[in-house]
Design a protein around this motif. Structure first.
Motif, PDB file in Angstrom:
ATOM      1  N   MET A   1       1.130  -1.338   0.376  1.00  0.00           N
ATOM      2  CA  MET A   1       0.030   0.236  -0.077  1.00  0.00           C
ATOM      3  C   MET A   1       0.447   1.234   0.225  1.00  0.00           C
ATOM      4  N   CYS A   2       1.698   1.360   1.070  1.00  0.00           N
ATOM      5  CA  CYS A   2       2.873   2.526   1.539  1.00  0.00           C
ATOM      6  C   CYS A   2       3.503   3.033  -0.302  1.00  0.00           C
ATOM      7  N   GLY A   3       4.201   1.536  -0.902  1.00  0.00           N
ATOM      8  CA  GLY A   3       4.380   0.918  -1.798  1.00  0.00           C
ATOM      9  C   GLY A   3       3.986   1.824  -3.419  1.00  0.00           C
ATOM     10  N   THR A   4       2.403   1.803  -3.410  1.00  0.00           N
ATOM     11  CA  THR A   4       1.722   2.325  -4.504  1.00  0.00           C
ATOM     12  C   THR A   4       1.152   3.325  -4.401  1.00  0.00           C
ATOM     13  N   HIS A   5       1.263   3.782  -2.676  1.00  0.00           N
ATOM     14  CA  HIS A   5       1.484   5.999  -2.656  1.00  0.00           C
ATOM     15  C   HIS A   5       2.316   6.693  -3.811  1.00  0.00           C
ATOM     16  N   ARG A 131       7.149  19.058  28.173  1.00  0.00           N
ATOM     17  CA  ARG A 131       5.763  21.008  28.379  1.00  0.00           C
ATOM     18  C   ARG A 131       5.501  21.545  27.380  1.00  0.00           C
ATOM     19  N   SER A 132       5.612  21.501  26.216  1.00  0.00           N
ATOM     20  CA  SER A 132       5.152  22.727  25.318  1.00  0.00           C
ATOM     21  C   SER A 132       3.870  22.258  24.916  1.00  0.00           C
ATOM     22  N   PRO A 133       2.678  23.118  24.762  1.00  0.00           N
ATOM     23  CA  PRO A 133       1.211  23.280  23.954  1.00  0.00           C
ATOM     24  C   PRO A 133       1.927  21.982  22.696  1.00  0.00           C
ATOM     25  N   ALA A 134       2.523  23.015  22.192  1.00  0.00           N
ATOM     26  CA  ALA A 134       2.173  21.748  20.912  1.00  0.00           C
ATOM     27  C   ALA A 134       3.523  20.730  20.284  1.00  0.00           C
ATOM     28  N   TRP A 135       3.797  19.903  21.525  1.00  0.00           N
ATOM     29  CA  TRP A 135       4.161  19.117  21.487  1.00  0.00           C
ATOM     30  C   TRP A 135       3.743  18.061  21.198  1.00  0.00           C
ATOM     31  N   ASN A 136       4.173  16.897  19.745  1.00  0.00           N
ATOM     32  CA  ASN A 136       3.603  16.248  18.704  1.00  0.00           C
ATOM     33  C   ASN A 136       3.734  14.792  19.332  1.00  0.00           C
ATOM     34  N   ARG A 137       3.088  14.063  20.420  1.00  0.00           N
ATOM     35  CA  ARG A 137       2.826  13.450  21.417  1.00  0.00           C
ATOM     36  C   ARG A 137       2.777  12.222  19.522  1.00  0.00           C
ATOM     37  N   GLY A 138       3.690  10.796  19.743  1.00  0.00           N
ATOM     38  CA  GLY A 138       3.658   9.666  18.830  1.00  0.00           C
ATOM     39  C   GLY A 138       3.037  10.027  17.760  1.00  0.00           C
ATOM     40  N   ARG A 139       3.374  11.398  17.275  1.00  0.00           N
ATOM     41  CA  ARG A 139       2.825  11.563  16.069  1.00  0.00           C
ATOM     42  C   ARG A 139       4.598  11.588  14.983  1.00  0.00           C
ATOM     43  N   VAL A 140       4.696  12.070  13.418  1.00  0.00           N
ATOM     44  CA  VAL A 140       5.731  12.594  12.888  1.00  0.00           C
ATOM     45  C   VAL A 140       5.388  13.405  11.960  1.00  0.00           C
ATOM     46  N   LYS A 193      -7.282  16.487   5.062  1.00  0.00           N
ATOM     47  CA  LYS A 193      -7.858  15.412   4.065  1.00  0.00           C
ATOM     48  C   LYS A 193      -6.983  15.794   2.745  1.00  0.00           C
ATOM     49  N   ALA A 194      -5.374  16.495   3.618  1.00  0.00           N
ATOM     50  CA  ALA A 194      -4.830  17.106   1.835  1.00  0.00           C
ATOM     51  C   ALA A 194      -3.984  15.936   1.195  1.00  0.00           C
ATOM     52  N   TYR A 195      -4.103  15.347   0.352  1.00  0.00           N
ATOM     53  CA  TYR A 195      -3.348  14.520  -0.628  1.00  0.00           C
ATOM     54  C   TYR A 195      -2.167  14.458  -0.654  1.00  0.00           C
ATOM     55  N   THR A 196      -1.221  15.639  -0.077  1.00  0.00           N
ATOM     56  CA  THR A 196      -0.115  15.245  -0.003  1.00  0.00           C
ATOM     57  C   THR A 196       0.549  14.310   1.612  1.00  0.00           C
ATOM     58  N   ASN A 197      -0.808  14.912   1.973  1.00  0.00           N
ATOM     59  CA  ASN A 197       0.111  14.544   3.342  1.00  0.00           C
ATOM     60  C   ASN A 197      -0.391  12.992   3.682  1.00  0.00           C
ATOM     61  N   LYS A 198      -1.128  12.054   2.863  1.00  0.00           N
ATOM     62  CA  LYS A 198      -2.181  10.568   3.074  1.00  0.00           C
ATOM     63  C   LYS A 198      -0.768   9.963   3.164  1.00  0.00           C
ATOM     64  N   ALA A 199       1.602  10.160   2.522  1.00  0.00           N
ATOM     65  CA  ALA A 199       2.381   9.534   3.009  1.00  0.00           C
ATOM     66  C   ALA A 199       2.549   9.946   3.866  1.00  0.00           C
ATOM     67  N   PHE A 200       2.571  10.689   4.456  1.00  0.00           N
ATOM     68  CA  PHE A 200       2.762  10.756   5.385  1.00  0.00           C
ATOM     69  C   PHE A 200       2.495  10.360   7.079  1.00  0.00           C
ATOM     70  N   GLU A 201       1.064  10.302   6.782  1.00  0.00           N
ATOM     71  CA  GLU A 201       0.504   8.963   7.957  1.00  0.00           C
ATOM     72  C   GLU A 201       0.532   7.424   7.861  1.00  0.00           C
ATOM     73  N   LEU A 202       0.750   7.165   6.178  1.00  0.00           N
ATOM     74  CA  LEU A 202       1.312   6.362   6.484  1.00  0.00           C
ATOM     75  C   LEU A 202       2.620   5.794   7.107  1.00  0.00           C
ATOM     76  N   LEU A 203       3.404   6.788   6.863  1.00  0.00           N
ATOM     77  CA  LEU A 203       4.962   6.340   7.053  1.00  0.00           C
ATOM     78  C   LEU A 203       4.908   6.344   8.683  1.00  0.00           C
ATOM     79  N   SER A 206       3.820   2.699   9.877  1.00  0.00           N
ATOM     80  CA  SER A 206       4.743   2.805   9.707  1.00  0.00           C
ATOM     81  C   SER A 206       6.379   2.014  11.121  1.00  0.00           C
ATOM     82  N   PHE A 207       6.320   3.751  11.382  1.00  0.00           N
ATOM     83  CA  PHE A 207       7.125   4.310  12.323  1.00  0.00           C
ATOM     84  C   PHE A 207       6.454   3.558  13.558  1.00  0.00           C
ATOM     85  N   ILE A 208       5.251   3.987  13.721  1.00  0.00           N
ATOM     86  CA  ILE A 208       5.114   3.215  14.784  1.00  0.00           C
ATOM     87  C   ILE A 208       4.747   2.277  15.029  1.00  0.00           C
ATOM     88  N   ASP A 209       4.680   1.211  14.318  1.00  0.00           N
ATOM     89  CA  ASP A 209       4.736  -0.091  14.406  1.00  0.00           C
ATOM     90  C   ASP A 209       5.852  -0.635  14.852  1.00  0.00           C
TER      91      ASP A 209
END
Length: 222
Positions: A1-5, A131-140, A193-203, A206-209
């Motif tokens: 799936m990732c390769g296809t994207h 300590r920051s409100p912008a801490w992006n915990r568990g995300r890349v 919802k942006a198409y260009t961001n979908k690949a990063f969600e897949l990555l 994968s990184f979390i797994d």
């Protein structure tokens, strides 16, 4: 799936280059001031070149358009001459420039050089600070993140792109041109919802797994 994207994204990049081809051709024909050129060398910089054929296609389009303008002037009795073309391919130091160079056609009639340097800054410090409100915990990535995270990345982008334009301004010769092909999203469309961001969600998934597997392996070894 990732390769296809990834393949789909390469296809989108190629479409963008094809769409920009006519715009670049017209810009060179109308705006490139050859009369101000004092060098016998025509230099092109490909920023963010990667290793695929798309970057070579983009360079080919630029050279074809420039050659067409020079030839047109020569046919009209101009004293200009067809210059030597040099192309500087730029990307991260980890980019495989050898793969890019081996993709060049034997008929390539321009000189190339790899320039491994990045104009990007680091990830915003706020998204790494617990300590920051912008801490992006568990995300890349900022897709599906809070507004504080999005604003932190927006500020970093503005800083990086401002630096990019400032450096390019020092490099430009009189009469030179710059073409920018940048992915974007329609106004009002959420980042998630942006198409260009979908690949990063897949990555990200994968990184979390992968991280979870490493943690489980560490636990089993204890």
């Amino acid at each position: 799936m990732c390769g296809t994207h990834i393949s789909e994204r390469k296809g989108e990049s190629r479409k963008a280059i094809e769409v920009a081809k006519e715009l670049i051709k017209n810009a060179i024909a109308e705006e490139l001031d050859i009369k101000t050129f004092t060098s016998k060398t025509f230099r092109i910089a490909g920023m963010g070149c990667s290793v695929g054929p798309n970057t070579l296609l983009a360079v080919r389009n630029i050279i074809d358009a420039a050659e067409h303008k020079f030839q047109s002037l020569l046919e009209r009795g101009s004293t200009c001459y067809l210059p030597e073309f040099q192309v500087f391919f730029n990307d991260q130091a980890s980019n495989d420039f050898n793969q890019l160079f081996t993709s060049l056609s034997p008929e390539t009639h321009y000189f190339v050089a790899g320039v491994p340097v990045s104009f990007y800054g680091r990830v915003p410090e706020e998204v790494l600070d617990k300590r920051s409100p912008a801490w992006n915990r568990g995300r890349v990535h900022y897709s599906n993140s809070t507004s504080e995270v999005v604003k932190a990345f927006e500020a970093q982008y503005a800083k990086d792109f401002g630096k990019f334009l400032e450096v390019r301004a020092h490099e430009f010769v009189q009469g030179g041109l710059m073409a920018l092909i940048i992915p974007g999203r329609p106004n009002g469309l959420p980042h998630s919802k942006a198409y260009t961001n979908k690949a990063f969600e897949l990555l990200e998934s994968s990184f979390i797994d992968m991280a979870k597997k490493v943690m489980m392996n560490d636990i089993s070894l204890i």
